[in-house]
Design a protein around this motif. Structure first.
Motif, PDB file in Angstrom:
ATOM      1  N   ILE A  54       0.844  -1.200   0.000  1.00  0.00           N
ATOM      2  CA  ILE A  54       0.000   0.000   0.000  1.00  0.00           C
ATOM      3  C   ILE A  54       0.879   1.248   0.000  1.00  0.00           C
ATOM      4  O   ILE A  54       0.631   2.187  -0.768  1.00  0.00           O
ATOM      5  CB  ILE A  54      -0.943   0.010   1.227  1.00  0.00           C
ATOM      6  CG1 ILE A  54      -2.003  -1.084   1.082  1.00  0.00           C
ATOM      7  CG2 ILE A  54      -1.637   1.373   1.380  1.00  0.00           C
ATOM      8  CD1 ILE A  54      -2.895  -1.258   2.295  1.00  0.00           C
ATOM      9  N   SER A  55       1.929   1.265   0.827  1.00  0.00           N
ATOM     10  CA  SER A  55       2.712   2.511   0.863  1.00  0.00           C
ATOM     11  C   SER A  55       3.497   2.713  -0.433  1.00  0.00           C
ATOM     12  O   SER A  55       3.679   3.851  -0.868  1.00  0.00           O
ATOM     13  CB  SER A  55       3.590   2.598   2.112  1.00  0.00           C
ATOM     14  OG  SER A  55       4.421   1.497   2.198  1.00  0.00           O
ATOM     15  N   SER A  56       3.920   1.651  -1.087  1.00  0.00           N
ATOM     16  CA  SER A  56       4.570   1.820  -2.400  1.00  0.00           C
ATOM     17  C   SER A  56       3.586   2.383  -3.422  1.00  0.00           C
ATOM     18  O   SER A  56       3.911   3.287  -4.192  1.00  0.00           O
ATOM     19  CB  SER A  56       5.101   0.478  -2.920  1.00  0.00           C
ATOM     20  OG  SER A  56       6.048  -0.060  -2.028  1.00  0.00           O
ATOM     21  N   ILE A  57       2.376   1.843  -3.408  1.00  0.00           N
ATOM     22  CA  ILE A  57       1.368   2.329  -4.362  1.00  0.00           C
ATOM     23  C   ILE A  57       1.041   3.791  -4.072  1.00  0.00           C
ATOM     24  O   ILE A  57       0.954   4.616  -4.994  1.00  0.00           O
ATOM     25  CB  ILE A  57       0.073   1.466  -4.316  1.00  0.00           C
ATOM     26  CG1 ILE A  57       0.369   0.023  -4.719  1.00  0.00           C
ATOM     27  CG2 ILE A  57      -1.007   2.057  -5.230  1.00  0.00           C
ATOM     28  CD1 ILE A  57      -0.826  -0.913  -4.600  1.00  0.00           C
ATOM     29  N   ARG A  58       0.897   4.106  -2.776  1.00  0.00           N
ATOM     30  CA  ARG A  58       0.550   5.476  -2.401  1.00  0.00           C
ATOM     31  C   ARG A  58       1.576   6.458  -2.955  1.00  0.00           C
ATOM     32  O   ARG A  58       1.234   7.489  -3.538  1.00  0.00           O
ATOM     33  CB  ARG A  58       0.459   5.612  -0.877  1.00  0.00           C
ATOM     34  CG  ARG A  58       0.127   7.061  -0.460  1.00  0.00           C
ATOM     35  CD  ARG A  58       0.185   7.280   1.035  1.00  0.00           C
ATOM     36  NE  ARG A  58      -0.894   6.583   1.722  1.00  0.00           N
ATOM     37  CZ  ARG A  58      -0.723   5.710   2.708  1.00  0.00           C
ATOM     38  NH1 ARG A  58       0.505   5.411   3.102  1.00  0.00           N
ATOM     39  NH2 ARG A  58      -1.743   5.123   3.282  1.00  0.00           N
ATOM     40  N   LYS A  59       2.840   6.096  -2.814  1.00  0.00           N
ATOM     41  CA  LYS A  59       3.913   6.972  -3.253  1.00  0.00           C
ATOM     42  C   LYS A  59       3.830   7.225  -4.776  1.00  0.00           C
ATOM     43  O   LYS A  59       3.884   8.369  -5.231  1.00  0.00           O
ATOM     44  CB  LYS A  59       5.257   6.322  -2.908  1.00  0.00           C
ATOM     45  CG  LYS A  59       6.310   7.319  -2.586  1.00  0.00           C
ATOM     46  CD  LYS A  59       7.523   6.711  -1.911  1.00  0.00           C
ATOM     47  CE  LYS A  59       8.684   7.629  -2.224  1.00  0.00           C
ATOM     48  NZ  LYS A  59       9.837   6.927  -2.754  1.00  0.00           N
ATOM     49  N   ALA A  60       3.670   6.153  -5.500  1.00  0.00           N
ATOM     50  CA  ALA A  60       3.613   6.285  -6.961  1.00  0.00           C
ATOM     51  C   ALA A  60       2.396   7.099  -7.385  1.00  0.00           C
ATOM     52  O   ALA A  60       2.475   7.970  -8.260  1.00  0.00           O
ATOM     53  CB  ALA A  60       3.593   4.894  -7.613  1.00  0.00           C
ATOM     54  N   VAL A  61       1.259   6.823  -6.734  1.00  0.00           N
ATOM     55  CA  VAL A  61       0.014   7.505  -7.096  1.00  0.00           C
ATOM     56  C   VAL A  61       0.113   9.003  -6.793  1.00  0.00           C
ATOM     57  O   VAL A  61      -0.255   9.848  -7.617  1.00  0.00           O
ATOM     58  CB  VAL A  61      -1.194   6.859  -6.366  1.00  0.00           C
ATOM     59  CG1 VAL A  61      -2.414   7.766  -6.398  1.00  0.00           C
ATOM     60  CG2 VAL A  61      -1.527   5.514  -6.992  1.00  0.00           C
ATOM     61  N   GLU A  62       0.652   9.341  -5.617  1.00  0.00           N
ATOM     62  CA  GLU A  62       0.754  10.763  -5.250  1.00  0.00           C
ATOM     63  C   GLU A  62       1.658  11.517  -6.226  1.00  0.00           C
ATOM     64  O   GLU A  62       1.351  12.637  -6.643  1.00  0.00           O
ATOM     65  CB  GLU A  62       1.273  10.905  -3.815  1.00  0.00           C
ATOM     66  CG  GLU A  62       0.188  10.601  -2.792  1.00  0.00           C
ATOM     67  CD  GLU A  62       0.682  10.626  -1.351  1.00  0.00           C
ATOM     68  OE1 GLU A  62      -0.154  10.396  -0.459  1.00  0.00           O
ATOM     69  OE2 GLU A  62       1.898  10.842  -1.119  1.00  0.00           O
ATOM     70  N   GLU A  63       2.752  10.875  -6.580  1.00  0.00           N
ATOM     71  CA  GLU A  63       3.685  11.509  -7.519  1.00  0.00           C
ATOM     72  C   GLU A  63       2.999  11.765  -8.867  1.00  0.00           C
ATOM     73  O   GLU A  63       3.119  12.844  -9.447  1.00  0.00           O
ATOM     74  CB  GLU A  63       4.876  10.572  -7.704  1.00  0.00           C
ATOM     75  CG  GLU A  63       6.169  11.257  -8.074  1.00  0.00           C
ATOM     76  CD  GLU A  63       7.299  10.242  -8.112  1.00  0.00           C
ATOM     77  OE1 GLU A  63       7.651   9.697  -7.047  1.00  0.00           O
ATOM     78  OE2 GLU A  63       7.824   9.985  -9.221  1.00  0.00           O
ATOM     79  N   GLU A 174      -7.745  -0.498  -3.067  1.00  0.00           N
ATOM     80  CA  GLU A 174      -8.947   0.079  -2.467  1.00  0.00           C
ATOM     81  C   GLU A 174      -8.669   0.716  -1.111  1.00  0.00           C
ATOM     82  O   GLU A 174      -9.378   1.634  -0.709  1.00  0.00           O
ATOM     83  CB  GLU A 174     -10.055  -0.980  -2.383  1.00  0.00           C
ATOM     84  CG  GLU A 174     -10.566  -1.324  -3.782  1.00  0.00           C
ATOM     85  CD  GLU A 174     -11.732  -2.294  -3.793  1.00  0.00           C
ATOM     86  OE1 GLU A 174     -12.388  -2.394  -4.841  1.00  0.00           O
ATOM     87  OE2 GLU A 174     -11.978  -2.956  -2.765  1.00  0.00           O
ATOM     88  N   ALA A 175      -7.635   0.239  -0.432  1.00  0.00           N
ATOM     89  CA  ALA A 175      -7.272   0.821   0.864  1.00  0.00           C
ATOM     90  C   ALA A 175      -6.909   2.296   0.713  1.00  0.00           C
ATOM     91  O   ALA A 175      -6.956   3.053   1.674  1.00  0.00           O
ATOM     92  CB  ALA A 175      -6.102   0.058   1.473  1.00  0.00           C
ATOM     93  N   LEU A 176      -6.533   2.693  -0.499  1.00  0.00           N
ATOM     94  CA  LEU A 176      -6.163   4.086  -0.741  1.00  0.00           C
ATOM     95  C   LEU A 176      -7.351   4.894  -1.261  1.00  0.00           C
ATOM     96  O   LEU A 176      -7.200   6.025  -1.729  1.00  0.00           O
ATOM     97  CB  LEU A 176      -5.008   4.146  -1.755  1.00  0.00           C
ATOM     98  CG  LEU A 176      -3.692   3.518  -1.244  1.00  0.00           C
ATOM     99  CD1 LEU A 176      -2.726   3.274  -2.378  1.00  0.00           C
ATOM    100  CD2 LEU A 176      -3.066   4.422  -0.192  1.00  0.00           C
ATOM    101  N   GLY A 177      -8.520   4.288  -1.201  1.00  0.00           N
ATOM    102  CA  GLY A 177      -9.715   4.970  -1.674  1.00  0.00           C
ATOM    103  C   GLY A 177      -9.778   5.062  -3.194  1.00  0.00           C
ATOM    104  O   GLY A 177     -10.440   5.935  -3.752  1.00  0.00           O
TER     105      GLY A 177
END
Ligand SMILES: Nc1ncnc2c1ncn2[C@@H]1O[C@H](COP(=O)(O)OP(=O)(O)OP(=O)(O)O)[C@@H](O)[C@H]1O
Ligand SMILES: [Mg+2]
Length: 412
Positions: A54-63, A174-177
């Motif tokens: 999740i935190s890897s995905i979050r990072k890529a998505v935010e960027e 989905e955890a990242l909404g």
């Protein structure tokens, strides 16, 4: 900027996560955002640690969001792993209405009957891809709606995956909404980025050799016939170097990229490279041939396994367009030449085809093939076409309403 429709491809790979934002304008893709993060939490293409993934995905998505200046609410996400299997099946229905005109409903029915298969235990369907329709014995039909006939058949390619692997991936996103438009088989996505329609028509093998997995697919007559994921790829080569040269993993990775080759014969005996030692500050000199002798057998094993899969599935002699390589490991020096010599077929590295604009020099690298392919999938998939059509309809009716209101208002 004209934003007709923004779509996002999310490639959750073993070594990196990539989020790619594309602006779709008249069917062509303009890349407007790219986010990339180191991937932690996956092994051999499969999520093994939800929190870290999740935190890897979050990072890529935010960027990607920052670069594109959009909020990402849904994605097309790729899936791989050796839990993936594929089978071909067919289905038949009869058209009993007096007019015998085939409707969308008939097409839905026939595709449904083709899905009546025994699934491997604990697995679910990821794709049901209609390859061709046959109307009263006439084959090669891509869209039978509106045709007349009494018997409608379909040939489908069904891709299945382990329920747990699919659900873990879904949970991470989905955890990242973020919603999932569609889960897409990675080999299928990559093929949409790097294969030409001529190659797919003629018959071609695609191997996406990444960090943890090698995704294999075979295309013929324009469609996918076979797909398989094997759990050997670039990380195994790096591990072999670590052991063989007694060097830390980061150093092994670097040496592989800068001095590695899959062709032992291309290296002369006296070439030397500097290699860091484990735990020590000093470097040692190693012959580059020794490095090549570590890499070549692993590449051979990996490619042989892939080609064996193709052979076992019966397609070895049905691929005149040869083999196309993509994924990060396709950048390994000599790998295409090695494969061409070993199997006596044409081999090329995949290039990103036409119809992609923006950030081209960045995304041209084969490590982005899956993410680009996901965007292509989004453009070409029926679902997208449908939403687009619905959108156009909505817009048309909105304009109609406005027009009526205008008329009432000004003309009384
Ligand atoms: N120039 C290069 N030479 C050799 N190998 C390379 C080179 N560049 C990248 N690689 C290797 O490519 C691999 C990463 O490829 P890629 O980004 O396609 O994998 P991934 O999508 O994260 O993983 P997977 O698809 O297996 O889940 C790594 O093992 C890396 O060492
Ligand atoms: Mg990959």
């Amino acid at each position: 900027m004209r934003k007709e429709k923004v779509v996002v491809g999310l490639d959750v790979g073993t070594t990196k996560v990539v989020a790619l934002v594309g602006n779709i304008i008249d069917g062509s893709i303009e890349i407007i955002g790219l986010g990339k993060a180191e991937s932690h939490g996956l092994e051999k293409g499969v999520v093994v640690d939800i929190g870290r993934t999740i935190s890897s995905i979050r990072k890529a998505v935010e960027e990607a969001e920052n670069m594109a200046d959009v909020k990402i609410s849904s994605v097309y996400v790729g899936i791989a792993g050796k839990h993936i299997t594929s089978i071909n099946n067919s289905g038949t229905v009869s058209i009993n209405r007096p007019d015998r005109i085939i409707t969308e409903d008939d097409v839905r029915r026939v595709v449904e009957t083709a899905q009546a298969i025994q699934l491997p235990p604990e697995s679910e369907m990821i794709h049901v891809i209609p390859r061709q329709y046959i109307v009263d014995g006439q084959d090669g039909i891509t869209d039978p709606v509106g045709m007349t006939g009494t018997r409608l058949e379909v040939d489908v390619h069904i891709v299945t995956g382990a329920i747990t692997a699919v659900h873990n991936l879904v949970r991470c996103v989905e955890a990242l909404g973020i919603g999932i438009e569609q889960i897409v088989l990675e080999p299928l996505a990559s093929s949409m980025a790097v294969l030409s329609s001529a190659e797919k028509e003629l018959g071609v093998i695609l191997m996406d050799i990444g960090g943890g997995t090698t995704d294999i697919s075979v295309f013929r007559g324009g469609d996918i016939w076979f797909s398989k994921v094997i759990p050997i790829a670039g990380e195994h080569i790096t591990n072999d170097i670590t052991v063989g040269l007694q060097t830390p993993i980061e150093e092994a990775e670097l040496i592989k990229k800068t001095a590695g080759t899959a062709l032992v014969d291309s290296v002369s005996e006296d070439e030397k490279i500097e290699v860091a030692t484990i735990g020590g500050d000093e470097k040692k000199m190693v012959s580059r041939k020794k490095l090549a002798k570590i890499i070549e057998p692993r590449v051979e094993e990996l490619l042989d396994l892939g080609m064996q899969e193709v052979e076992d599935a019966g397609y070895r002699d049905l691929v005149p367009a040869g083999l196309v390589l993509t994924g990060g490991t396709s950048l390994l020096d000599g790998i295409a030449e090695f494969a061409a010599q070993r199997y006596g077929i044409p081999v090329r590295r995949g290039k990103i085809p036409q119809g992609i604009h923006g950030l081209r020099d960045i995304v041209e690298s084969p490590i982005y093939a899956t993410a680009i392919g996901l965007l292509r999938y989004a453009v070409e998939s029926r679902d997208f076409q449908k939403t687009r059509r619905a959108q156009q309809k909505r817009q048309a009716s909105l304009i109609g309403k406005l027009f009526a209101w205008f008329n009432r208002f000004f003309r009384g």
